[in-house]
Design a protein around this motif. Structure first.
Motif, short mmCIF file in Angstrom:
data_model
loop_
_atom_site.label_atom_id
_atom_site.label_comp_id
_atom_site.label_asym_id
_atom_site.label_seq_id
_atom_site.Cartn_x
_atom_site.Cartn_y
_atom_site.Cartn_z
N CYS A 222 -14.07 -36.21 -69.58
CA CYS A 222 -12.78 -36.05 -69.77
C CYS A 222 -12.67 -34.84 -70.99
O CYS A 222 -11.42 -34.19 -71.19
CB CYS A 222 -11.96 -37.20 -70.31
N VAL A 223 -13.54 -34.28 -71.36
CA VAL A 223 -13.68 -33.32 -72.45
C VAL A 223 -14.62 -32.08 -72.14
O VAL A 223 -14.11 -31.03 -71.92
CB VAL A 223 -13.94 -33.71 -73.94
N VAL A 224 -15.83 -32.17 -72.06
CA VAL A 224 -16.84 -31.20 -71.81
C VAL A 224 -16.62 -30.51 -70.33
O VAL A 224 -16.74 -29.34 -70.00
CB VAL A 224 -18.21 -31.85 -71.86
N LEU A 225 -16.47 -31.66 -69.24
CA LEU A 225 -16.51 -31.00 -67.93
C LEU A 225 -15.32 -30.29 -67.60
O LEU A 225 -15.25 -28.91 -67.26
CB LEU A 225 -16.38 -32.18 -66.92
N PRO A 226 -14.09 -30.59 -68.28
CA PRO A 226 -13.02 -29.65 -68.05
C PRO A 226 -12.96 -28.53 -68.91
O PRO A 226 -12.52 -27.34 -68.54
CB PRO A 226 -11.68 -30.73 -68.51
N ALA A 227 -13.59 -28.43 -70.02
CA ALA A 227 -13.90 -27.60 -71.02
C ALA A 227 -14.63 -26.34 -70.38
O ALA A 227 -14.33 -25.09 -70.71
CB ALA A 227 -14.26 -27.83 -72.40
N THR A 228 -15.46 -26.78 -69.62
CA THR A 228 -16.24 -25.79 -68.86
C THR A 228 -15.60 -24.70 -68.26
O THR A 228 -15.68 -23.62 -67.61
CB THR A 228 -17.30 -26.22 -68.07
N LEU B 87 -12.21 -24.04 -68.73
CA LEU B 87 -11.83 -22.91 -69.72
C LEU B 87 -12.60 -21.84 -70.37
O LEU B 87 -12.19 -20.87 -70.93
CB LEU B 87 -10.77 -23.89 -70.75
N VAL B 88 -13.75 -22.45 -70.80
CA VAL B 88 -14.80 -21.54 -71.37
C VAL B 88 -15.81 -21.35 -70.26
O VAL B 88 -17.12 -22.12 -70.16
CB VAL B 88 -15.34 -22.15 -72.59
N PRO B 89 -15.99 -20.42 -69.47
CA PRO B 89 -17.00 -20.10 -68.25
C PRO B 89 -18.36 -19.93 -68.91
O PRO B 89 -19.28 -20.13 -68.39
CB PRO B 89 -16.53 -18.64 -67.79
N CYS C 30 -6.29 -27.90 -66.35
CA CYS C 30 -7.83 -27.51 -66.09
C CYS C 30 -7.95 -27.19 -64.64
O CYS C 30 -8.41 -26.28 -64.28
CB CYS C 30 -8.94 -28.26 -66.70
N GLY C 31 -7.57 -27.97 -63.93
CA GLY C 31 -7.65 -27.99 -62.46
C GLY C 31 -6.93 -26.98 -62.00
O GLY C 31 -7.38 -26.11 -61.13
N CYS C 32 -5.50 -26.55 -62.46
CA CYS C 32 -4.93 -25.39 -61.83
C CYS C 32 -5.47 -24.20 -62.66
O CYS C 32 -5.63 -23.27 -61.60
CB CYS C 32 -3.38 -25.58 -62.65
N TYR C 33 -6.18 -24.18 -63.77
CA TYR C 33 -6.92 -22.95 -64.12
C TYR C 33 -8.18 -22.83 -63.46
O TYR C 33 -8.24 -21.69 -63.29
CB TYR C 33 -7.23 -23.24 -65.80
N HIS D 196 -15.45 -25.17 -58.18
CA HIS D 196 -14.75 -26.02 -57.39
C HIS D 196 -14.54 -27.34 -58.44
O HIS D 196 -14.24 -28.28 -57.83
CB HIS D 196 -15.28 -26.20 -56.23
N TYR D 197 -14.28 -27.09 -59.67
CA TYR D 197 -14.48 -28.83 -60.41
C TYR D 197 -12.66 -29.03 -60.33
O TYR D 197 -12.61 -30.33 -60.44
CB TYR D 197 -14.62 -28.36 -61.92
#
Length: 388
Positions: free
Chosen positions: A235-241, A243-245, A351-354, A362-363
């Motif tokens: 819920c933090v690291v996976l979505p953050a990837t 926003l931060v490629p 994060c999904g929309c981003y 494809h996260y």
């Protein structure tokens, strides 16, 4: 009802007592401590403990006491739980998968390896001498069962788990009751770890290996790290990837290892393997609540000693619900809306929309599905509803 049943057996010459107390001091630990103070307890060697919703078979004592009689080093015999309402709703099915893993793997391995495993608080028989030597029941945390088990283990007492002996009981089927239970089960061990760490290290009666097992494996990994890592990763690291490629998670870390861990958790309940995806989503949402409770326990914050009895519906309330099935349950914002879950769901949805707009991994497929799970549970639309 219980009092009448005790009176009926007493009239047949059975030595049976019905005892209650007029306060809730110390909660369950206080009740157990009070029960062992009665004069007739001095004539007893063992005490069997059951929560109100547990239904032991008539031969329960015949199948447990002999182990204690023939092994004076044995302080506890723990039976397995069998859930009578596992099929009531999807939430109870998810609970069954988690608890089956706990009994099939954690308790079974701990017993078979003659290592430490925790008392489950019910469906067990204690040797009273072991309770007394360990210092009796203490109400310093909300996990008096684990507290006693750790102290008894440090005194050298052995425990036995009987997976073949099952005691029927009921799972909490409302989300509100389940949240309270999970708060107690996550906050209590963390708080006990804080209180007992120095005591375990200084203990000279047990081997260094056992100290490492209790501190690292039982407490640190299973009761603290497991909750926090699940929430931080999914819920933090996976979505953050997204926003931060620049942050890249290799496939073995993002897919293979989590998949293996998930399959191992589900192997104890093969009949529910087809629900594996729902279980992952459900556990990820609950990891938020458990992580919060874990930090409350470690920091001894406001709700650290909150004790709310886990509500079980039973047949009476289920019948009442069936009779009112055509009435729509009233929506109570204070009881049903959980802002932390909704905020996390909104973060995952963003994060999904981003990821759709700018991402390449494809996260968004996972992020949208997990966000929906957070929204569903954030609005309380999970578990059994009891019409008001």
């Amino acid at each position: 009802m219980v009092q009448m049943e005790c009176q009926r057996w007493a009239s047949k010459g059975i030595n049976i007592k019905y005892e209650i107390r007029d306060n809730r001091n110390g909660y369950k630990a206080g009740a157990l401590k009070e029960g062992l103070k009665h004069s007739y307890v001095k004539q007893c060697e063992y005490v069997a403990i059951f929560d109100a919703d547990f239904q032991p078979e008539p031969d329960f004592l015949w199948r447990t006491i002999p182990f204690l009689v023939h092994n004076p080093q044995l302080g506890l015999v723990q039976a397995r739980w069998k859930f009578v309402n596992a099929d009531e709703c999807l939430m109870t099915r998810m609970q069954e998968m988690s608890l089956d893993y706990h009994f099939t793997v954690e308790q079974e391995v701990g017993s078979s390896a003659y290592a430490f495993f925790g008392f489950n608080g019910t469906a067990g028989v204690w040797r009273i001498a072991a309770i007394d030597e360990a210092g009796g029941w203490k109400d310093r945390t909300t996990v008096e069962d684990m507290d006693l088990a750790v102290r008894a283990s440090l005194k050298g007492w052995k425990f036995l788990y009987l997976g073949c002996l099952k005691v029927k009981n009921e799972l909490p089927s409302t989300f509100k009751a389940y949240r309270y239970q999970q708060h107690r089960w996550s906050c209590g061990p963390a708080n006990l770890f804080r209180k007992m760490l120095v005591e375990i290290i200084r203990n000279k009666k047990v081997s260094p290996w056992k100290k490492i097992h209790v501190i690292y494996s039982f407490f640190f990994i299973r009761k603290i790290v497991a909750h926090i890592v699940t929430f931080i990763f999914y819920c933090v690291v996976l979505p953050a990837t997204v926003l931060v490629p620049e942050v890249h998670i290799p496939k073995w870390g993002a897919i293979y290892i989590p998949s293996i861990i998930t399959l191992l958790n589900a192997v104890g309940t093969p009949r529910s393997l087809h629900l594996l995806v729902f279980w992952i989503l459900f556990e990820n949402v609950m990891s938020l609540h458990r992580t919060k409770a874990t930090f409350i326990g470690l920091l001894e914050a406001g709700r650290v000693n909150e004790w709310i009895v886990t509500e079980k519906l039973g047949d009476a309330l289920k019948l009442k619900s069936a009779l009112k099935a055509f009435k729509r349950p009233r929506f109570r914002i204070g009881e049903r809306v959980h802002l932390l879950e909704l905020a996390t769901g909104a973060y995952l949805f963003f994060c999904g929309c981003y990821d759709i707009a700018f991402g390449k991994n494809h996260y968004y497929i996972y992020l949208f599905v997990q966000a929906i799970a957070f929204f569903i549970m954030g609005f309380g639309y999970v578990g059994t509803f009891v019409p008001s």
